[in-house]
Design a protein around this motif. Structure first.
Motif, PDB file in Angstrom:
ATOM      1  N   ALA A  87     -11.350  -3.144  33.976  1.00 32.17           N
ATOM      2  CA  ALA A  87     -11.815  -3.505  35.316  1.00 32.17           C
ATOM      3  C   ALA A  87     -10.900  -4.548  35.964  1.00 32.17           C
ATOM      4  O   ALA A  87     -10.656  -4.509  37.179  1.00 32.17           O
ATOM      5  CB  ALA A  87     -13.242  -4.030  35.246  1.00 32.17           C
ATOM      6  N   ILE A  88     -10.395  -5.466  35.156  1.00 31.43           N
ATOM      7  CA  ILE A  88      -9.516  -6.522  35.667  1.00 31.43           C
ATOM      8  C   ILE A  88      -8.170  -5.946  36.104  1.00 31.43           C
ATOM      9  O   ILE A  88      -7.605  -6.318  37.139  1.00 31.43           O
ATOM     10  CB  ILE A  88      -9.312  -7.615  34.600  1.00 31.43           C
ATOM     11  CG1 ILE A  88     -10.625  -8.350  34.321  1.00 31.43           C
ATOM     12  CG2 ILE A  88      -8.236  -8.603  35.039  1.00 31.43           C
ATOM     13  CD1 ILE A  88     -11.252  -8.979  35.533  1.00 31.43           C
ATOM     14  N   GLU A  89      -7.648  -5.017  35.297  1.00 37.14           N
ATOM     15  CA  GLU A  89      -6.312  -4.480  35.556  1.00 37.14           C
ATOM     16  C   GLU A  89      -6.317  -3.379  36.619  1.00 37.14           C
ATOM     17  O   GLU A  89      -5.277  -3.082  37.204  1.00 37.14           O
ATOM     18  CB  GLU A  89      -5.731  -3.937  34.248  1.00 37.14           C
ATOM     19  CG  GLU A  89      -5.470  -5.030  33.213  1.00 37.14           C
ATOM     20  CD  GLU A  89      -5.106  -4.453  31.854  1.00 37.14           C
ATOM     21  OE1 GLU A  89      -4.959  -3.215  31.757  1.00 37.14           O
ATOM     22  OE2 GLU A  89      -4.986  -5.238  30.893  1.00 37.14           O
ATOM     23  N   ALA A  90      -7.485  -2.782  36.865  1.00 37.23           N
ATOM     24  CA  ALA A  90      -7.550  -1.659  37.800  1.00 37.23           C
ATOM     25  C   ALA A  90      -7.483  -2.142  39.246  1.00 37.23           C
ATOM     26  O   ALA A  90      -7.708  -3.323  39.548  1.00 37.23           O
ATOM     27  CB  ALA A  90      -8.840  -0.870  37.573  1.00 37.23           C
ATOM     28  N   ASP A  91      -7.200  -1.215  40.126  1.00 36.14           N
ATOM     29  CA  ASP A  91      -7.238  -1.484  41.558  1.00 36.14           C
ATOM     30  C   ASP A  91      -8.699  -1.435  42.004  1.00 36.14           C
ATOM     31  O   ASP A  91      -9.309  -0.368  42.042  1.00 36.14           O
ATOM     32  CB  ASP A  91      -6.416  -0.429  42.307  1.00 36.14           C
ATOM     33  CG  ASP A  91      -6.471  -0.625  43.819  1.00 36.14           C
ATOM     34  OD1 ASP A  91      -6.736  -1.755  44.256  1.00 36.14           O
ATOM     35  OD2 ASP A  91      -6.249   0.366  44.544  1.00 36.14           O
ATOM     36  N   ARG A  92      -9.276  -2.599  42.299  1.00 39.60           N
ATOM     37  CA  ARG A  92     -10.703  -2.661  42.651  1.00 39.60           C
ATOM     38  C   ARG A  92     -10.870  -2.312  44.132  1.00 39.60           C
ATOM     39  O   ARG A  92     -10.841  -3.175  45.001  1.00 39.60           O
ATOM     40  CB  ARG A  92     -11.267  -4.055  42.320  1.00 39.60           C
ATOM     41  CG  ARG A  92     -11.327  -4.323  40.819  1.00 39.60           C
ATOM     42  CD  ARG A  92     -11.874  -5.709  40.498  1.00 39.60           C
ATOM     43  NE  ARG A  92     -10.995  -6.755  41.012  1.00 39.60           N
ATOM     44  CZ  ARG A  92      -9.875  -7.134  40.400  1.00 39.60           C
ATOM     45  NH1 ARG A  92      -9.494  -6.563  39.267  1.00 39.60           N
ATOM     46  NH2 ARG A  92      -9.119  -8.084  40.913  1.00 39.60           N
ATOM     47  N   LYS A  93     -11.101  -1.044  44.369  1.00 44.09           N
ATOM     48  CA  LYS A  93     -11.173  -0.496  45.718  1.00 44.09           C
ATOM     49  C   LYS A  93     -12.488  -0.868  46.395  1.00 44.09           C
ATOM     50  O   LYS A  93     -13.546  -0.907  45.766  1.00 44.09           O
ATOM     51  CB  LYS A  93     -11.037   1.025  45.651  1.00 44.09           C
ATOM     52  CG  LYS A  93     -11.161   1.740  46.971  1.00 44.09           C
ATOM     53  CD  LYS A  93     -11.079   3.246  46.760  1.00 44.09           C
ATOM     54  CE  LYS A  93     -11.322   3.995  48.056  1.00 44.09           C
ATOM     55  NZ  LYS A  93     -11.277   5.468  47.844  1.00 44.09           N
ATOM     56  N   ALA A  94     -12.438  -1.150  47.680  1.00 45.67           N
ATOM     57  CA  ALA A  94     -13.648  -1.424  48.464  1.00 45.67           C
ATOM     58  C   ALA A  94     -14.240  -0.107  48.945  1.00 45.67           C
ATOM     59  O   ALA A  94     -13.606   0.620  49.711  1.00 45.67           O
ATOM     60  CB  ALA A  94     -13.324  -2.328  49.642  1.00 45.67           C
ATOM     61  N   PHE A  95     -15.446   0.208  48.491  1.00 55.75           N
ATOM     62  CA  PHE A  95     -16.126   1.432  48.911  1.00 55.75           C
ATOM     63  C   PHE A  95     -17.009   1.189  50.135  1.00 55.75           C
ATOM     64  O   PHE A  95     -17.234   2.091  50.937  1.00 55.75           O
ATOM     65  CB  PHE A  95     -16.972   1.985  47.761  1.00 55.75           C
ATOM     66  CG  PHE A  95     -16.162   2.371  46.556  1.00 55.75           C
ATOM     67  CD1 PHE A  95     -15.397   3.527  46.556  1.00 55.75           C
ATOM     68  CD2 PHE A  95     -16.155   1.564  45.422  1.00 55.75           C
ATOM     69  CE1 PHE A  95     -14.635   3.881  45.468  1.00 55.75           C
ATOM     70  CE2 PHE A  95     -15.409   1.917  44.311  1.00 55.75           C
ATOM     71  CZ  PHE A  95     -14.641   3.072  44.330  1.00 55.75           C
ATOM     72  N   THR A  96     -17.548  -0.036  50.254  1.00 53.31           N
ATOM     73  CA  THR A  96     -18.337  -0.442  51.419  1.00 53.31           C
ATOM     74  C   THR A  96     -17.936  -1.869  51.752  1.00 53.31           C
ATOM     75  O   THR A  96     -17.148  -2.493  51.034  1.00 53.31           O
ATOM     76  CB  THR A  96     -19.850  -0.389  51.141  1.00 53.31           C
ATOM     77  OG1 THR A  96     -20.216  -1.482  50.278  1.00 53.31           O
ATOM     78  CG2 THR A  96     -20.253   0.924  50.483  1.00 53.31           C
ATOM     79  N   ASP A  97     -18.524  -2.438  52.793  1.00 50.18           N
ATOM     80  CA  ASP A  97     -18.193  -3.826  53.126  1.00 50.18           C
ATOM     81  C   ASP A  97     -18.873  -4.817  52.181  1.00 50.18           C
ATOM     82  O   ASP A  97     -18.658  -6.027  52.290  1.00 50.18           O
ATOM     83  CB  ASP A  97     -18.538  -4.135  54.586  1.00 50.18           C
ATOM     84  CG  ASP A  97     -19.999  -3.891  54.910  1.00 50.18           C
ATOM     85  OD1 ASP A  97     -20.793  -3.616  53.982  1.00 50.18           O
ATOM     86  OD2 ASP A  97     -20.358  -3.972  56.105  1.00 50.18           O
ATOM     87  N   ARG A  98     -19.663  -4.314  51.224  1.00 46.28           N
ATOM     88  CA  ARG A  98     -20.322  -5.184  50.254  1.00 46.28           C
ATOM     89  C   ARG A  98     -19.668  -5.131  48.877  1.00 46.28           C
ATOM     90  O   ARG A  98     -20.069  -5.866  47.971  1.00 46.28           O
ATOM     91  CB  ARG A  98     -21.800  -4.800  50.124  1.00 46.28           C
ATOM     92  CG  ARG A  98     -22.573  -4.922  51.432  1.00 46.28           C
ATOM     93  CD  ARG A  98     -24.060  -4.696  51.247  1.00 46.28           C
ATOM     94  NE  ARG A  98     -24.654  -5.687  50.357  1.00 46.28           N
ATOM     95  CZ  ARG A  98     -25.942  -6.021  50.352  1.00 46.28           C
ATOM     96  NH1 ARG A  98     -26.755  -5.455  51.221  1.00 46.28           N
ATOM     97  NH2 ARG A  98     -26.409  -6.891  49.509  1.00 46.28           N
ATOM     98  N   THR A  99     -18.659  -4.289  48.703  1.00 51.54           N
ATOM     99  CA  THR A  99     -17.976  -4.204  47.416  1.00 51.54           C
ATOM    100  C   THR A  99     -17.217  -5.499  47.123  1.00 51.54           C
ATOM    101  O   THR A  99     -16.480  -5.996  47.980  1.00 51.54           O
ATOM    102  CB  THR A  99     -16.971  -3.032  47.402  1.00 51.54           C
ATOM    103  OG1 THR A  99     -17.615  -1.837  47.815  1.00 51.54           O
ATOM    104  CG2 THR A  99     -16.405  -2.837  46.007  1.00 51.54           C
ATOM    105  N   VAL A 100     -17.413  -6.022  45.931  1.00 50.13           N
ATOM    106  CA  VAL A 100     -16.714  -7.243  45.516  1.00 50.13           C
ATOM    107  C   VAL A 100     -15.404  -6.836  44.846  1.00 50.13           C
ATOM    108  O   VAL A 100     -15.407  -6.204  43.794  1.00 50.13           O
ATOM    109  CB  VAL A 100     -17.575  -8.075  44.556  1.00 50.13           C
ATOM    110  CG1 VAL A 100     -16.795  -9.285  44.052  1.00 50.13           C
ATOM    111  CG2 VAL A 100     -18.865  -8.502  45.245  1.00 50.13           C
ATOM    112  N   CYS A 101     -14.299  -7.220  45.440  1.00 55.74           N
ATOM    113  CA  CYS A 101     -12.983  -6.836  44.932  1.00 55.74           C
ATOM    114  C   CYS A 101     -12.167  -8.023  44.420  1.00 55.74           C
ATOM    115  O   CYS A 101     -11.332  -7.861  43.531  1.00 55.74           O
ATOM    116  CB  CYS A 101     -12.192  -6.118  46.022  1.00 55.74           C
ATOM    117  SG  CYS A 101     -12.998  -4.650  46.697  1.00 55.74           S
TER     118      CYS A 101
END
Length: 254
Positions: free
Chosen positions: A155-169
């Motif tokens: 999870a740390i190394e992945a690209d944390r994509k924003a799916f909504t305006d509430r996604t924590v990236c």
């Protein structure tokens, strides 16, 4: 009708041959048993060896099954046992919560859904076994990331994509959520992955107290939440389900 791939058929036959009979077999034995030219057999063995499915003894030059096959087999058995132990408890959770229940395991850089119980109503639903969910935004993924070091690294190394305006990236904020997850014993997803959808999940542990999966419910925000917060009775039901499956896997009281 689609034709089978001959090289794969030969590789499968080779693995079956090595799995039975003598522990180690020489190149001539393998080639003659399968009716193959030595050069053909050697090429397949070399490929299987590079992938870890076959090992060659340095002293005798004979071949045996490799450690990668054992790893794959153990993974299959672990997932099969997890699903088998969870069947009754996930059915109970769907009935008591009135929502869809998902059982997930870490796979590559996401969560693989290995069991799905439909919401107990007459609505049209799609079976999602085999689907992948992200680690950083879903409840199933966050609870795995909180307890499983491998999932955390992914999870740390992945690209944390924003799916909504509430996604924590952002990394620090994500780590804070994982700290909260460990402190509370469950993970939440309120419109972080899908608009209008909320989820809550808890981790499942095995006899070694190691996290082996996560279980959770997913449904419309208006059903899972009250006054902007997840309903406590649903959180309790999910945690009880995770503890029950963990106990059945030999984890004892959790």
């Amino acid at each position: 009708m689609a034709r089978n791939i001959q090289s794969l058929e030969r590789a499968a036959a080779m693995l079956r041959l090595l799995a039975g009979g003598e522990r180690r077999l020489g190149l001539s034995d393998i080639a003659s048993s399968l009716g193959l030219a030595k050069g053909t057999a050697h090429g397949i063995l070399r490929t299987l060896q590079q992938e870890g499915f076959v090992e060659q003894d340095d002293a005798s030059g004979r071949y045996q099954l490799g450690a990668e096959l054992l790893r794959l087999g153990t993974t299959y058995l672990d997932v099969h046992e997890l699903r088998a132990r969870a069947l009754v408890w996930t059915d109970d959770l769907a009935r008591s919560s009135g929502e869809s229940v998902y059982l997930g395991v870490l796979h590559q850089q996401g969560v693989l859904i290995v069991h799905h119980v439909f919401r107990p109503d007459d609505s049209r639903q799609v079976l999602e076994i085999g689907a992948m969910q992200p680690l950083h935004s879903t409840a199933l993924g966050k609870v795995l990331s909180a307890y499983d070091p491998v999932a955390h690294s992914e999870a740390i190394e992945a690209d944390r994509k924003a799916f909504t305006d509430r996604t924590v990236c952002e990394l620090d904020a994500f780590e804070h959520i994982l700290d909260m997850t460990r402190a509370r014993g469950y993970a939440a997803d309120v419109e972080e992955t899908w608009e209008g959808v909320a989820s809550v999940a808890a981790a499942i542990h095995d006899r070694r107290r190691m996290p082996v999966g996560s279980v959770g419910i997913t449904g419309a925000v208006e059903r899972l939440c009250r006054d902007g917060e997840l309903r406590p009775e649903l959180i309790a039901a999910v945690r009880d389900c995770a503890r029950a499956v963990s106990r059945d896997l030999g984890a004892g009281r959790f």
